[in-house]
Design a protein around this motif. Structure first.
Motif, PDB file in Angstrom:
ATOM      1  N   ASP A 441       0.863  -1.272   0.160  1.00 50.35           N
ATOM      2  CA  ASP A 441      -0.051   0.188  -0.101  1.00 50.35           C
ATOM      3  C   ASP A 441       1.027   1.177   0.049  1.00 50.35           C
ATOM      4  O   ASP A 441       1.861   1.446   0.668  1.00 50.35           O
ATOM      5  CB  ASP A 441      -0.984  -0.129   1.203  1.00 50.35           C
ATOM      6  N   LEU A 442       0.586   1.974  -0.989  1.00 49.64           N
ATOM      7  CA  LEU A 442       1.401   3.495  -0.984  1.00 49.64           C
ATOM      8  C   LEU A 442       0.897   4.309   0.272  1.00 49.64           C
ATOM      9  O   LEU A 442      -0.165   4.436   0.431  1.00 49.64           O
ATOM     10  CB  LEU A 442       1.150   4.127  -2.214  1.00 49.64           C
ATOM     11  N   ASP A 443       1.860   4.894   0.883  1.00 50.44           N
ATOM     12  CA  ASP A 443       1.710   5.955   1.904  1.00 50.44           C
ATOM     13  C   ASP A 443       1.418   7.157   1.293  1.00 50.44           C
ATOM     14  O   ASP A 443       2.256   7.717   0.571  1.00 50.44           O
ATOM     15  CB  ASP A 443       2.761   5.766   2.689  1.00 50.44           C
ATOM     16  N   ASP A 484      -4.450   2.457  -4.432  1.00 54.07           N
ATOM     17  CA  ASP A 484      -2.957   2.445  -4.422  1.00 54.07           C
ATOM     18  C   ASP A 484      -2.441   1.140  -3.571  1.00 54.07           C
ATOM     19  O   ASP A 484      -1.657   1.014  -3.141  1.00 54.07           O
ATOM     20  CB  ASP A 484      -2.557   3.656  -3.657  1.00 54.07           C
ATOM     21  N   GLU A 485      -3.437  -0.028  -3.767  1.00 56.61           N
ATOM     22  CA  GLU A 485      -3.105  -1.126  -3.320  1.00 56.61           C
ATOM     23  C   GLU A 485      -2.737  -2.197  -4.330  1.00 56.61           C
ATOM     24  O   GLU A 485      -3.405  -2.410  -5.428  1.00 56.61           O
ATOM     25  CB  GLU A 485      -4.272  -1.732  -2.580  1.00 56.61           C
ATOM     26  N   LEU A 507      10.552  -2.655  -2.028  1.00 57.90           N
ATOM     27  CA  LEU A 507      10.356  -1.190  -1.447  1.00 57.90           C
ATOM     28  C   LEU A 507      11.375  -0.300  -2.058  1.00 57.90           C
ATOM     29  O   LEU A 507      10.884   0.753  -2.223  1.00 57.90           O
ATOM     30  CB  LEU A 507      10.692  -1.554   0.045  1.00 57.90           C
ATOM     31  N   ASN A 508      12.469  -0.805  -2.248  1.00 59.59           N
ATOM     32  CA  ASN A 508      13.434   0.228  -2.665  1.00 59.59           C
ATOM     33  C   ASN A 508      13.169   0.832  -4.246  1.00 59.59           C
ATOM     34  O   ASN A 508      13.448   1.787  -4.430  1.00 59.59           O
ATOM     35  CB  ASN A 508      14.849  -0.422  -2.758  1.00 59.59           C
ATOM     36  N   ALA A 509      12.491   0.110  -4.827  1.00 58.62           N
ATOM     37  CA  ALA A 509      12.109   0.449  -6.312  1.00 58.62           C
ATOM     38  C   ALA A 509      11.070   1.527  -6.298  1.00 58.62           C
ATOM     39  O   ALA A 509      10.933   2.180  -6.981  1.00 58.62           O
ATOM     40  CB  ALA A 509      11.566  -0.776  -7.253  1.00 58.62           C
ATOM     41  N   LEU A 510      10.107   1.249  -5.382  1.00 56.66           N
ATOM     42  CA  LEU A 510       8.972   2.260  -5.194  1.00 56.66           C
ATOM     43  C   LEU A 510       9.475   3.463  -4.726  1.00 56.66           C
ATOM     44  O   LEU A 510       8.931   4.628  -4.978  1.00 56.66           O
ATOM     45  CB  LEU A 510       8.026   1.470  -4.046  1.00 56.66           C
ATOM     46  N   ARG A 511      10.399   3.530  -3.794  1.00 59.14           N
ATOM     47  CA  ARG A 511      10.894   4.781  -3.133  1.00 59.14           C
ATOM     48  C   ARG A 511      11.666   5.637  -4.131  1.00 59.14           C
ATOM     49  O   ARG A 511      11.996   6.553  -3.701  1.00 59.14           O
ATOM     50  CB  ARG A 511      11.735   4.433  -2.126  1.00 59.14           C
ATOM     51  N   ASP A 524       6.438   6.579  -0.447  1.00 60.80           N
ATOM     52  CA  ASP A 524       7.051   5.568   0.272  1.00 60.80           C
ATOM     53  C   ASP A 524       5.940   4.573   0.378  1.00 60.80           C
ATOM     54  O   ASP A 524       4.590   4.794  -0.076  1.00 60.80           O
ATOM     55  CB  ASP A 524       7.144   6.262   1.825  1.00 60.80           C
ATOM     56  N   ALA A 525       6.228   3.176   0.931  1.00 60.54           N
ATOM     57  CA  ALA A 525       5.118   2.292   0.783  1.00 60.54           C
ATOM     58  C   ALA A 525       5.236   1.475   1.931  1.00 60.54           C
ATOM     59  O   ALA A 525       6.342   1.483   2.807  1.00 60.54           O
ATOM     60  CB  ALA A 525       5.304   1.366  -0.448  1.00 60.54           C
ATOM     61  N   SER A 526       4.133   0.626   2.358  1.00 63.31           N
ATOM     62  CA  SER A 526       4.335  -0.094   3.413  1.00 63.31           C
ATOM     63  C   SER A 526       3.696  -1.596   2.932  1.00 63.31           C
ATOM     64  O   SER A 526       2.935  -1.732   2.139  1.00 63.31           O
ATOM     65  CB  SER A 526       3.049   0.165   4.706  1.00 63.31           C
TER      66      SER A 526
END
Length: 582
Positions: A441-443, A484-485, A507-511, A524-526
């Motif tokens: 889920d995107l923060d 955004d899920e 996670l690193n790719a999303l950031r 950021d994402a969780s």
């Protein structure tokens, strides 16, 4: 008088020529009708399933909007302290929500005390949101959407019975088909402070959802008891509101198994009775609403003559072709006699083979006489039929793809993802493997939509979807559940350490910053991780546990990756382990 052999042969040749042309036309028309009927069945059912999915997504969107409003600090502050500035801020927010959602007729915050007094209320008057304040605010504690919503657990929603609205308050849409959705507002513990309620115009909602359907499609909707809510004949809708009953199963007996839960879909060829014959498709959709029988039945129908219009047109074309070829055969029989026997029989055999699905062969296409004209007509007919069949198959493929993939990102949708997850679980049970599920889920994604517009938000979702797809293997599945899920299914036997590496790589790719319109947007994402068999035995359990792990990580406020352990009774977050990168 005895007929000579030439005359008899001429007559037989004429009969054979006309018969061959007639058989060709009949078999081609019959094959076209059968294939077009099958295509109409498939297209109607797929369209109905897509529309049912849109309804589910729309209800989920409404739930998310209510959940966001209920969790706003200003909402709780208003219910606790009743400060005018808090009410003003919520009123501005409500007006924006109504502007963005044309099917919303009213948004309210209603207190649990003072007999359910409305604290903030914004109505849609015409197309303009209008705030109601002061003495015009009413007490609503006796209405089910307040009384039944207040005892609900945190995160649970109330969905009213779909019925005609009889509230006479200005702006609430009296006399319109309506449904209300409500969610309680509370602190972390203790009784609810109040509820957030939205009134949704059912007709407006379905107009938006069905906007891109063909104009000749007719829409049906019934609740779990079969009471008709939407019908092409408006006089049959909401008959129970007038003290009568109009049931969908009385009109289409084949929908009874959908209402009882024995089936989830049905395709019906309704014969001509009081109206023209129809082709209809119905889909049962489960919803969490006892007031509606926990089920809705959605249907689309099309007049049979419209659905089979191409076959009708082809029938007339075939009739003209048969007439022309029969004349050619008759003239050829008179002129050529015995010389025509062999080519006519060859063409008749070729036509029968085409009706059975084989390609026409050995046609005398180069002849300059009537036989050549007949052969070329049959060849053109074959090409026309195959072209139309190709177009029908292409449309079927497109509809099948739309029913299994997200239209924005091109990723698998929930339906396709759940199918693959069930297959992975079956393989894991058979071979003793583990299955890992990552819920992403995107923060604070809503901030991007609010600050930069939904087009920027859509571009961010597309870029992040491509990054997720690029970071996994071909045997892994990446899907977008909505908003955004995202979820990722690791499609091979891995252990917790490998799953952690994959999760942190994602996670690193999303950031990484996302370039949009000259800006570099940082997201950021969780990520919550669950696995079979430790965290659940079914697809729904794994998805729910990964979702809980994600929300537990999100609650920490800095994004990250978390594995869910044992979920304690009454603890929505569960026992979550946050795993560091590497």
């Amino acid at each position: 008088m005895k007929l000579g052999i030439a005359t008899r042969l001429t007559l037989w040749m004429a009969v054979l020529g006309c018969g061959a042309a007639g058989l060709t036309g009949y078999y081609a028309w019959d094959a076209s009708c059968r294939l077009e009927r099958q295509s109409a069945h498939s297209e109607l059912l797929t369209s109905t399933q897509v529309l049912a999915r849109r309804i589910t997504l729309n209800l989920e969107s409404i739930e998310r909007n209510l959940q966001v409003i209920a969790r706003l600090p200003v909402t709780r502050q208003l219910l606790e302290h009743d400060r005018p500035d808090d009410a003003d801020r919520l009123a501005v927010l409500f007006a924006g929500v109504l502007d963005a959602n044309p099917s919303y007729l009213q948004l309210r915050v209603i207190a649990a005390d003072r007999h359910g007094l409305e604290r903030v209320r914004v109505d849609r008057v015409g197309s303009v949101p209008q705030r109601v304040s002061g003495d015009d605010l009413e007490e609503k504690g006796h209405f089910p959407y307040v009384a039944d919503a207040l005892p609900l657990q945190d995160g649970a929603f109330y969905l009213s019975r779909i019925s005609i609205n009889h509230e006479t308050s200005a702006g609430t849409g009296p006399g319109l088909p309506m449904l209300q959705m409500a969610i309680p507002v509370r602190e972390h513990v203790g009784p609810a402070l109040g509820v957030v309620v939205v009134n949704v115009d059912l007709n407006g909602l379905f107009r938006l959802l069905a906007a891109d359907l063909p104009e000749d499609y007719q829409l049906y909707l019934a609740n779990g008891a079969g009471d008709i809510l939407i019908h092409p004949d408006a006089s049959r809708a909401f008959a129970f509101d007038r003290g009568q009953r109009a049931l969908l199963q009385d009109e289409f007996a084949q929908v009874a198994p959908l209402l009882s839960g024995d089936r989830t879909s049905a395709v019906i060829d309704a014969p001509e009775a009081e109206r023209p014959a129809q082709i209809a498709a119905f889909v049962a959709q489960n919803i969490d609403s006892p007031a509606n029988g926990d089920r809705l039945v959605l249907g689309l129908s099309e007049v049979e003559s419209v659905a089979l219009a191409q076959s009708t047109a082809m029938g007339w074309a075939l009739l003209r072709i048969v007439g022309g070829t029969s004349l050619v055969a008759l003239l050829g029989a008179l002129l050529l006699g015995r010389a025509l026997t062999r080519p006519l029989n060859a063409m008749a055999a070729s036509a029968r083979g085409f009706a059975d699905g084989h390609e026409m062969k050995d046609l005398p296409l180069r002849r300059a006489d009537e036989l050549g004209s007949l052969a070329r007509s049959l060849y053109e007919l074959q090409a026309q039929v195959r072209r139309q069949l190709g177009e029908l198959r292409h449309k079927q493929d497109e509809l099948a793809h739309l029913s299994q993939h997200d239209s924005l990102t091109g990723l698998a949708n929930r339906r396709l993802f759940m199918d693959r997850l069930e297959q992975a679980l079956a393989q894991a049970r058979r071979h003793g493997h583990r299955v890992f599920l990552l819920f992403i889920d995107l923060d604070d994604f809503k901030i991007i939509n609010d600050r930069h517009g939904h087009s920027a938000g859509d571009e961010v979702l597309r870029v992040l979807a491509q990054r997720l797809q690029a970071q996994v293997r071909e045997l892994d599945t990446v899907a977008r559940l909505g908003g955004d899920e995202f979820v990722v299914l690791l499609g091979d036997a891995v252990d917790s350490a490998q799953a952690s590496v994959v999760a942190h790589k994602l996670l690193n790719a999303l950031r990484e910053p996302v370039p949009v319109a000259g800006m570099a947007l940082v997201i950021d994402a969780s990520i919550g991780v669950s696995n079979f068999p430790e965290d659940g035995q079914s697809a729904s359990e794994l998805l729910a546990h990964a979702d809980r792990a994600m929300y537990a990580i999100k609650a920490l406020g800095a994004g990250g990756v978390g594995f869910i352990g044992q979920v304690m009774p009454g603890d929505a977050s569960g026992d979550v382990r946050s795993v560091p990168a590497g």
